[in-house]
Design a protein around this motif. Structure first.
Motif, short mmCIF file in Angstrom:
data_model
loop_
_atom_site.label_atom_id
_atom_site.label_comp_id
_atom_site.label_asym_id
_atom_site.label_seq_id
_atom_site.Cartn_x
_atom_site.Cartn_y
_atom_site.Cartn_z
N GLU A 158 -25.78 1.21 15.66
CA GLU A 158 -25.79 1.56 14.30
C GLU A 158 -25.83 0.22 14.04
OE1 GLU A 158 -26.27 5.48 16.76
OE2 GLU A 158 -24.86 3.68 16.01
N ALA A 159 -24.37 0.15 13.64
CA ALA A 159 -23.84 -0.47 13.14
C ALA A 159 -24.47 -2.05 13.09
CB ALA A 159 -22.47 -0.11 12.75
N ALA A 160 -24.02 -2.25 13.72
CA ALA A 160 -24.85 -3.73 15.00
C ALA A 160 -26.19 -3.57 14.25
CB ALA A 160 -24.51 -3.89 15.86
N ALA A 161 -26.94 -3.00 14.64
CA ALA A 161 -28.36 -2.67 14.30
C ALA A 161 -28.89 -2.96 12.77
CB ALA A 161 -29.37 -1.70 15.12
N ALA A 162 -27.67 -2.37 11.39
CA ALA A 162 -28.01 -2.78 10.16
C ALA A 162 -27.83 -4.13 10.05
CB ALA A 162 -26.78 -1.33 10.01
N ALA A 163 -26.76 -4.60 10.48
CA ALA A 163 -26.32 -6.14 10.16
C ALA A 163 -27.77 -7.08 10.77
CB ALA A 163 -24.94 -6.80 11.04
N VAL A 164 -28.80 -6.90 11.91
CA VAL A 164 -29.11 -7.04 11.99
C VAL A 164 -30.13 -7.33 11.31
CG1 VAL A 164 -31.68 -7.32 14.06
CG2 VAL A 164 -29.16 -6.89 14.89
N ALA A 165 -30.00 -6.52 10.47
CA ALA A 165 -31.59 -6.00 9.42
C ALA A 165 -31.07 -6.41 8.64
CB ALA A 165 -32.01 -4.57 8.71
N ALA A 216 -33.51 -10.08 6.76
CA ALA A 216 -33.95 -10.10 4.71
C ALA A 216 -33.24 -10.80 4.46
CB ALA A 216 -33.64 -8.26 4.55
N GLN A 217 -32.20 -11.73 4.96
CA GLN A 217 -31.73 -13.73 3.41
C GLN A 217 -32.79 -14.93 4.45
OE1 GLN A 217 -29.67 -15.75 4.80
NE2 GLN A 217 -29.78 -14.80 6.78
N PRO A 218 -32.31 -15.18 3.31
CA PRO A 218 -33.70 -16.40 3.94
C PRO A 218 -32.68 -17.23 4.69
CG PRO A 218 -33.08 -16.36 1.46
CD PRO A 218 -32.05 -14.84 1.95
N VAL A 219 -31.77 -17.83 5.75
CA VAL A 219 -31.35 -18.23 6.15
C VAL A 219 -31.50 -17.45 7.69
CG1 VAL A 219 -29.74 -19.19 7.28
CG2 VAL A 219 -29.72 -19.25 4.84
N VAL A 220 -32.64 -18.14 8.14
CA VAL A 220 -32.64 -17.19 9.68
C VAL A 220 -32.37 -17.78 10.34
CG1 VAL A 220 -34.69 -17.20 11.50
CG2 VAL A 220 -34.81 -17.05 9.06
N PRO A 221 -31.03 -17.37 11.44
CA PRO A 221 -30.26 -17.46 12.70
C PRO A 221 -31.18 -18.57 13.42
CG PRO A 221 -29.99 -15.30 12.68
CD PRO A 221 -30.94 -15.61 11.52
N LEU A 225 -24.27 -15.20 17.56
CA LEU A 225 -25.41 -16.09 16.25
C LEU A 225 -24.97 -17.81 16.29
CD1 LEU A 225 -24.63 -12.97 13.94
CD2 LEU A 225 -26.61 -14.02 13.63
N ASP A 226 -25.91 -17.86 16.18
CA ASP A 226 -26.52 -19.69 16.30
C ASP A 226 -26.80 -19.87 14.74
OD1 ASP A 226 -24.80 -20.71 18.03
OD2 ASP A 226 -26.31 -21.89 19.05
N VAL A 227 -26.36 -20.79 14.03
CA VAL A 227 -26.53 -21.17 12.62
C VAL A 227 -27.19 -22.79 12.82
CG1 VAL A 227 -26.29 -21.76 10.56
CG2 VAL A 227 -25.90 -19.67 11.66
N GLU A 228 -28.45 -23.32 12.69
CA GLU A 228 -28.15 -24.58 12.52
C GLU A 228 -28.28 -25.31 11.19
OE1 GLU A 228 -31.02 -24.91 16.56
OE2 GLU A 228 -32.16 -25.53 14.82
N GLY A 229 -28.24 -27.18 10.99
CA GLY A 229 -28.53 -27.52 9.67
C GLY A 229 -28.23 -29.04 9.75
N ASP A 230 -27.54 -29.43 8.53
CA ASP A 230 -26.99 -30.63 8.20
C ASP A 230 -25.96 -30.32 8.49
OD1 ASP A 230 -26.86 -30.86 5.38
OD2 ASP A 230 -28.75 -31.31 5.76
N GLU A 231 -24.94 -32.09 7.90
CA GLU A 231 -23.88 -31.22 7.87
C GLU A 231 -22.78 -30.99 6.52
OE1 GLU A 231 -21.14 -31.95 10.67
OE2 GLU A 231 -22.24 -33.19 12.03
N THR A 261 -23.72 -18.14 4.42
CA THR A 261 -24.63 -16.63 4.16
C THR A 261 -25.17 -15.97 5.27
OG1 THR A 261 -26.27 -18.44 2.55
CG2 THR A 261 -26.88 -16.10 3.67
N VAL A 262 -25.03 -16.37 6.31
CA VAL A 262 -25.31 -15.13 7.60
C VAL A 262 -23.83 -15.02 7.88
CG1 VAL A 262 -25.88 -15.09 9.75
CG2 VAL A 262 -26.97 -16.91 8.66
N GLY A 263 -23.01 -15.19 7.64
CA GLY A 263 -21.23 -13.89 7.82
C GLY A 263 -21.49 -13.20 6.89
N SER A 264 -21.63 -13.43 5.83
CA SER A 264 -21.36 -12.54 4.74
C SER A 264 -22.91 -11.29 4.87
CB SER A 264 -21.88 -12.84 3.22
OG SER A 264 -20.92 -13.73 2.73
N ALA A 265 -24.15 -11.72 5.77
CA ALA A 265 -24.35 -10.82 6.15
C ALA A 265 -24.50 -9.73 7.33
CB ALA A 265 -26.41 -11.95 6.20
#
Length: 459
Positions: free
Chosen positions: A231-238, A242-247, A277-283, A292-296
C-alpha cells in the motif's frame, strides 16, 4: 503432420524452392514459443522479400490453408505456435535495416531485425528505439509489433504501439496495406497502423515498419526505495506519477520477490515492497530531477532509500531486479507468468488478492513489474511433474484474471493474448465489442487463414 494437398505443396515449392522446408528438424524448430505450447506446422516457408510474402499469402488464401507468421519465437502466450496443418511463415530472413534517418528521428526496418541489433545500429547516431522487453537481445521487431511489446521504459516512452509511425503489411488476401509514414502527426483516415500493432498476425503480416526514435540520454541515475507494505509503495507510485518529472523506469517488487532475492545472496533489507526507478536528463539537470523524484518517494511507510548517480552504483541497484526472473527457478521449474494491468491505485489490492490465492491453492506466487503503468507480472510457480500442483496452478490462473478484471484492470499489458488468454476475452469484453473485433478480422482476412484460433475466442 497434417497432410496438405499435393498440388498446393508443389506450387509453394515452385515459389520458394529451397526456402520451403518439410524435414522434421525444421518443423520442430518452428513448433513452439516460450509459452511451453507446441504444435508442428505442416510446412515451413522462409520468404526473403515482400513479393514472396504476398505470393505465399495468396496461395494459402486460394487453398484455405492456415498461415502463421513467426519471428524469433520469444513470445509467452502461444501466439506464434502453429495451427495443425498450417504453414509457418518464418520472417527471420527479412532482417534488413532499410534506413536510419536521424533528421526525422525514425528508422525503417524489416520484421526480422532483432531489437538488440537495431539498438546497436542506432547507438552511433545517438538514438534508440524505446521498447525494451526482457528478451530484447533475441526478440524481433516484427514480434514486438505483433504483441505490442513494452518493457520497463514504457512508463516514460510507451509501448511498441506508441513508437511506430507507419507500416507495410500483407492482408489475408495477399494485398499490400500501406499506412502511416515518417511523421508524428496524422489526421488522415482510420489509424490502421495502430490497429495492426498488437493484432498478433491475425489481421495482416507486417513486412516493413517505420519506427519512432528517441535521443540517448546524456545522464542517468538510479533510485531504490523500500516500503513497509505494498500500500505504501503504491501510494508512492501515485505521487511519483502525479509530479512533472516522469521517471524512465518505475519497477515494483513485492515482499516475496525481496525474500527470494535475499535467499539468492542479494543485499536487500527486510521490507514489504520495493520500488526501483531510473531518471534521465543532462549533467546539469539530473540532480534536480532526481531530487524531485526522490521527494515523491518519501512519505508514509518509507523505510529506506538508496540513490546511485554513477554507472557502477546504478548497475548494482539493477542487478537484483535482473536476477529475479532466473531466481524464480530456484522455487519451482514451472512458471505461469501473466502480465496483467490494474489502475495504480489498485496495485495493493492486486498483491493482497494474489497472496490470498497463493494460500488458497498452496502455491508460491511472486508479483513484480512495471508499477508506473500498473502492469505487474504475476508468476504462479509449480512443479509440472507434480499432478496436484499442475492442476492447482491451472485452476489458479482464471482466479487471477477474475481478480484483475474485478479491480478494473485488463488481461495483458505487453505479452498479448495468443492462446493463453484467448478464452478469457469474453470476460473482458461484452458481446458487441467482440463481434466488432470479429468483423474487423473478417474484413482483413475473409478466409480466416491468418493465425486462426489466436486472440479471439471461438464464436
Amino acid at each position: 503432420m497434417s497432410e496438405l494437398p499435393a498440388d498446393f505443396v508443389q506450387q509453394l515449392h515452385t515459389l520458394l524452392g529451397a526456402d520451403l522446408h518439410r524435414d522434421s528438424a525444421s518443423l520442430q524448430a518452428q513448433a513452439g514459443d516460450n509459452s511451453w505450447r507446441e504444435q508442428r506446422p505442416a510446412l515451413v516457408a522462409c520468404p526473403r522479400n515482400l513479393e514472396q510474402v504476398q505470393a505465399v499469402v495468396r496461395l494459402c488464401h486460394a487453398w484455405r490453408v492456415p498461415l502463421v507468421a513467426r519471428g524469433a519465437g520469444t513470445g509467452t502466450t502461444g501466439a506464434a505456435v502453429p495451427t495443425p496443418g498450417s504453414v509457418a511463415l518464418v520472417m527471420t530472413r527479412m532482417d534488413r535495416i532499410l534506413a536510419i534517418n536521424p533528421a526525422d528521428r525514425c528508422a525503417v526496418v524489416q520484421p526480422g531485425v532483432l531489437n538488440g541489433s537495431l539498438q546497436q545500429a542506432l547507438r552511433p547516431h545517438g538514438l534508440f528505439w524505446a521498447p525494451d522487453p526482457s528478451s530484447f537481445e533475441s526478440c524481433s521487431i516484427g514480434g514486438n509489433l505483433a504483441t505490442n511489446a513494452g518493457g520497463p521504459r514504457a512508463v516514460r516512452y510507451g509501448t511498441s504501439r506508441d513508437n511506430v509511425l507507419g507500416l507495410k503489411a500483407v492482408d489475408g488476401r495477399g494485398e499490400l496495406i500501406v499506412c502511416g509514414g515518417p511523421w508524428t502527426k496524422d489526421a488522415t483516415g482510420y489509424d490502421l497502423t495502430h490497429l495492426l500493432v498488437g493484432s498478433e498476425g491475425t489481421l495482416a503480416v507486417i513486412v516493413e515498419a517505420t519506427l519512432k526514435l528517441h535521443p540517448l540520454p546524456a545522464a542517468r541515475a538510479g533510485l531504490r526505495a523500500f516500503y513497509r507494505d505494498a500500500e505504501a509503495a503504491a501510494a508512492a507510485v501515485a505521487r511519483i506519477m502525479a509530479q512533472p518529472v516522469v521517471p524512465t523506469v518505475c519497477e515494483f517488487l513485492d515482499a516475496r520477490s525481496l525474500q527470494l532475492l535475499r535467499g539468492n545472496g542479494a543485499t536487500v533489507p527486510e521490507a514489504g515492497a520495493m520500488l526501483l526507478l531510473d531518471v534521465e536528463g543532462d549533467e546539469d539537470s539530473l540532480p534536480t530531477l532526481l531530487g524531485t523524484v526522490g521527494s515523491a518517494c518519501e512519505g508514509e511507510g518509507l523505510l529506506e532509500m538508496d540513490v546511485a548517480t554513477d554507472g557502477v552504483a546504478r548497475e548494482r541497484l539493477w542487478a537484483a531486479r535482473r536476477a529475479l526472473s532466473p531466481a524464480l527457478k530456484t522455487i519451482a521449474p514451472g512458471k505461469i507468468n501473466e502480465d496483467v494491468v490494474v489502475p495504480v491505485s489498485q496495485m495493493p489490492a492486486l498483491v493482497a488478492g494474489v497472496q490470498a490465492l497463493s494460500a488458497r491453492f498452496a502455491l508460491p506466487i511472486v508479483t513484480f513489474g512495471h508499477a508506473g503503468n500498473g502492469n505487474l507480472h504475476v508468476n504462479i510457480l509449480y512443479h509440472p511433474d507434480d499432478a496436484g500442483q499442475n492442476t492447482r496452478a491451472q485452476a489458479a490462473l482464471p482466479e487471477v484474471f477474475a481478480l484483475v478484471l474485478a479491480l478494473g484492470g485488463t488481461l495483458s499489458g505487453e505479452h498479448g493474448i495468443g492462446l493463453a488468454k484467448r478464452d478469457f476475452m469474453p470476460a473482458a469484453f461484452n458481446p458487441a465489442t467482440l463481434a466488432l473485433m470479429r468483423a474487423i478480422k473478417h474484413a482483413f482476412d475473409p478466409a480466416g487463414i491468418l493465425n486462426p484460433g489466436k486472440l479471439l475466442p471461438p464464436g
